[in-house]
Scaffold this active site. Structure first.
Site, PDB file in Angstrom:
ATOM      1  N   ARG A 267      13.040  34.791 185.033  1.00 31.76           N
ATOM      2  CA  ARG A 267      13.474  34.710 183.618  1.00 31.76           C
ATOM      3  C   ARG A 267      14.724  35.538 183.346  1.00 31.76           C
ATOM      4  NH1 ARG A 267      11.043  31.334 184.804  1.00 31.76           N
ATOM      5  NH2 ARG A 267       8.939  30.717 184.238  1.00 31.76           N
TER       6      ARG A 267
ATOM      7  N   SER B 247       5.323  31.486 176.289  1.00 33.03           N
ATOM      8  CA  SER B 247       4.694  32.728 176.774  1.00 33.03           C
ATOM      9  C   SER B 247       5.403  33.909 176.128  1.00 33.03           C
ATOM     10  CB  SER B 247       4.852  32.855 178.290  1.00 33.03           C
ATOM     11  OG  SER B 247       4.191  31.791 178.919  1.00 33.03           O
TER      12      SER B 247
ATOM     13  N   GLU C  64       8.805  38.453 176.989  1.00 33.49           N
ATOM     14  CA  GLU C  64       9.735  37.438 177.496  1.00 33.49           C
ATOM     15  C   GLU C  64      10.603  36.961 176.325  1.00 33.49           C
ATOM     16  OE1 GLU C  64       8.152  34.419 180.127  1.00 33.49           O
ATOM     17  OE2 GLU C  64       9.434  32.911 179.200  1.00 33.49           O
TER      18      GLU C  64
HETATM   19  C1  LIG Z   1       5.810  25.566 173.426  1.00 35.56           C
HETATM   20  C2  LIG Z   1       6.779  26.292 174.325  1.00 35.56           C
HETATM   21  C3  LIG Z   1       6.648  26.185 175.698  1.00 35.56           C
HETATM   22  C4  LIG Z   1       7.540  26.864 176.539  1.00 35.56           C
HETATM   23  N1  LIG Z   1       7.377  26.733 177.885  1.00 35.56           N
HETATM   24  C5  LIG Z   1       8.238  27.363 178.717  1.00 35.56           C
HETATM   25  C6  LIG Z   1       8.100  27.227 180.133  1.00 35.56           C
HETATM   26  O1  LIG Z   1       7.232  26.534 180.634  1.00 35.56           O
HETATM   27  N2  LIG Z   1       8.996  27.895 180.908  1.00 35.56           N
HETATM   28  C7  LIG Z   1       9.995  28.663 180.404  1.00 35.56           C
HETATM   29  O2  LIG Z   1      10.785  29.237 181.168  1.00 35.56           O
HETATM   30  N3  LIG Z   1      10.136  28.806 179.066  1.00 35.56           N
HETATM   31  C8  LIG Z   1       9.301  28.175 178.205  1.00 35.56           C
HETATM   32  N4  LIG Z   1       9.445  28.329 176.856  1.00 35.56           N
HETATM   33  C9  LIG Z   1      10.482  29.235 176.331  1.00 35.56           C
HETATM   34  C10 LIG Z   1      11.850  28.585 176.067  1.00 35.56           C
HETATM   35  O3  LIG Z   1      11.726  27.213 175.788  1.00 35.56           O
HETATM   36  C11 LIG Z   1      12.807  28.785 177.242  1.00 35.56           C
HETATM   37  O4  LIG Z   1      13.039  30.165 177.486  1.00 35.56           O
HETATM   38  C12 LIG Z   1      14.172  28.110 177.009  1.00 35.56           C
HETATM   39  O5  LIG Z   1      14.926  28.208 178.190  1.00 35.56           O
HETATM   40  C13 LIG Z   1      14.990  28.732 175.873  1.00 35.56           C
HETATM   41  O6  LIG Z   1      16.063  27.852 175.588  1.00 35.56           O
HETATM   42  P1  LIG Z   1      16.706  27.766 174.126  1.00 35.56           P
HETATM   43  O7  LIG Z   1      17.817  26.777 174.189  1.00 35.56           O
HETATM   44  O8  LIG Z   1      15.680  27.499 173.101  1.00 35.56           O
HETATM   45  O9  LIG Z   1      17.310  29.206 173.981  1.00 35.56           O
HETATM   46  P2  LIG Z   1      17.181  30.254 172.744  1.00 35.56           P
HETATM   47  O10 LIG Z   1      15.754  30.566 172.556  1.00 35.56           O
HETATM   48  O11 LIG Z   1      17.923  29.697 171.577  1.00 35.56           O
HETATM   49  O12 LIG Z   1      17.970  31.456 173.344  1.00 35.56           O
HETATM   50  C14 LIG Z   1      17.426  32.194 174.428  1.00 35.56           C
HETATM   51  C15 LIG Z   1      18.549  33.058 175.009  1.00 35.56           C
HETATM   52  O13 LIG Z   1      19.497  32.200 175.642  1.00 35.56           O
HETATM   53  C16 LIG Z   1      20.805  32.481 175.147  1.00 35.56           C
HETATM   54  N5  LIG Z   1      21.553  31.215 175.135  1.00 35.56           N
HETATM   55  C17 LIG Z   1      21.202  30.034 174.580  1.00 35.56           C
HETATM   56  N6  LIG Z   1      22.160  29.115 174.805  1.00 35.56           N
HETATM   57  C18 LIG Z   1      23.126  29.735 175.510  1.00 35.56           C
HETATM   58  C19 LIG Z   1      24.393  29.329 176.049  1.00 35.56           C
HETATM   59  N7  LIG Z   1      24.872  28.091 175.907  1.00 35.56           N
HETATM   60  N8  LIG Z   1      25.146  30.258 176.707  1.00 35.56           N
HETATM   61  C20 LIG Z   1      24.707  31.538 176.861  1.00 35.56           C
HETATM   62  N9  LIG Z   1      23.526  31.983 176.387  1.00 35.56           N
HETATM   63  C21 LIG Z   1      22.745  31.082 175.716  1.00 35.56           C
HETATM   64  C22 LIG Z   1      20.585  33.031 173.745  1.00 35.56           C
HETATM   65  O14 LIG Z   1      21.699  33.818 173.324  1.00 35.56           O
HETATM   66  C23 LIG Z   1      19.323  33.846 173.936  1.00 35.56           C
HETATM   67  O15 LIG Z   1      19.656  35.132 174.406  1.00 35.56           O
HETATM   68  C24 LIG Z   1       8.575  27.658 175.994  1.00 35.56           C
HETATM   69  C25 LIG Z   1       8.703  27.756 174.598  1.00 35.56           C
HETATM   70  C26 LIG Z   1       7.832  27.074 173.770  1.00 35.56           C
HETATM   71  C27 LIG Z   1       8.003  27.169 172.273  1.00 35.56           C
END
Ligand SMILES: Cc1cc2nc3c(=O)[nH]c(=O)nc-3n(C[C@H](O)[C@H](O)[C@H](O)COP(=O)(O)OP(=O)(O)OC[C@H]3O[C@@H](n4cnc5c(N)ncnc54)[C@H](O)[C@@H]3O)c2cc1C
Length: 313
Positions: free
Chosen positions: A186, A236, A306
């Protein structure tokens, strides 16, 4: 942020960004999967590199805080909101293409940072590539997934990322290969360094469509059975501590169903904190602190969140 500063920023932004993409006091509860969080002074959708650079430069010059948001699926945003500019990547960052077939049986897909992982994995399926089945149910963008090295069920971004195109904090476009990304659990080398993911090239193998669909369906079923998808959450809440499972430690500490305000340790999966409907970010944060304290006391293990805090809690 002072009204004068905000107006000056808007004035600069409107040179390259349509007014409809510049939102004042946008509630972050509308932009995060936890459905909590107060207003951002400005919320700007940057449709292309020029718009993105303009916003970043203006924030820099005017000493205004900024934060890049993906789909908000791993964020806890403060109830007081964000006194700065939240940037979201828009339409120009949603491109998907198959670059070429590298060797027989393998190929490269490029994906804009704003593409949702589900959309990406369905695209790979359509083009007959295997390797993205694990990402099908993760509700994040490609940018967020690369930044976090998102993963599930034995797969992670590290395993398929060939290279990442980034905008550096100095405003240069740079390309990092897989090694330079230093993917870990992560985490990646760009975390907390101000780089913006623009695009990613993914190396995938040709696969059998029926098998890919079967794997996606199997994983979707597992998620539905095990995870509280019926409630808002950020997935998580805690990282997996080495040698343990966060959910099991929380359960063993007697915290299944433990609630602070509208935030609750899920009854279905103790590793998830869920919003029962009226939770605030403060409720979630307090719950996280309580869980950490109790688990440490009961098992001696320190749980690390996380979920990323947006703002100083
Ligand atoms: C129901 C559910 C299930 C999930 N299951 C999983 C799973 O199985 N595995 C897992 O790893 N995660 C899981 N997640 C967590 C999440 O979906 C992941 O961590 C995902 O990668 C976050 O992406 P996001 O676009 O929503 O980023 P955000 O939540 O919007 O941002 C997360 C971080 O990424 C940075 N960021 C976003 N876009 C960029 C970019 N273009 N450039 C630089 N930095 C950026 C942001 O600044 C922030 O620091 C889950 C979440 C939910 C709600």
């Amino acid at each position: 942020m002072e009204e004068k500063t905000r107006n000056n920023l808007i004035k600069g932004f409107t040179q390259v960004i349509p007014e409809a993409n510049i939102l004042k006091d946008e509630k972050l509860s509308k932009r995060t999967t936890f459905k909590t969080g107060g207003p951002a002074s400005l919320f700007v959708i940057a449709d292309d590199e020029e718009a993105l650079k303009t916003v970043l430069l203006a924030c820099d010059e005017m000493k205004v805080k900024h934060f890049l948001i993906g789909n908000g699926s791993n964020l806890l945003a403060k109830d007081e909101g964000f006194d700065g500019v939240i940037i979201k990547l828009g339409s120009g960052f949603s491109k998907l293409s198959v670059v070429d077939e590298i060797n027989e049986g393998t190929g490269l897909i490029t994906a804009g940072a704003g593409v949702m992982l589900t959309q990406l994995s369905l695209y790979a399926l359509k083009k007959g590539f295997t390797g993205l089945e694990f990402a099908h149910g993760i509700p994040g963008t490609v940018g967020g997934a690369v930044f976090m090295n998102a993963g599930a069920y034995g797969g992670e971004m590290k395993m398929i990322t060939e290279s990442v195109t980034l905008l550096s904090p100095e405003g240069d476009i740079v390309t990092y290969d897989n090694e330079a990304m230093e993917f870990g659990y992560r985490t990646s080398s760009i975390k907390n360094k101000g780089y913006v993911v623009l695009e990613t090239a993914l190396s995938l193998e040709k696969g059998d469509s029926e098998q890919i669909i079967a794997t996606m369906n199997e994983l979707a079923l597992k998620r539905k059975e095990k995870q509280p998808l019926e409630y808002p959450s950020a997935g998580s809440t805690f990282k997996r501590p080495e040698g343990y499972f966060a959910g099991k430690l929380i359960e063993d500490a007697g915290l299944r169903g433990y609630q602070v305000g509208g935030a609750r340790v899920s009854d279905k999966h103790c590793g998830f904190v869920v919003n029962m409907g009226d939770a605030t970010s403060t409720d979630v944060y307090r719950l996280i602190c309580d869980v950490r304290e109790k688990v440490l006391k009961e098992s001696g293990v320190t749980l690390e969140p996380e979920v990323i805090m947006l703002g100083d809690f």
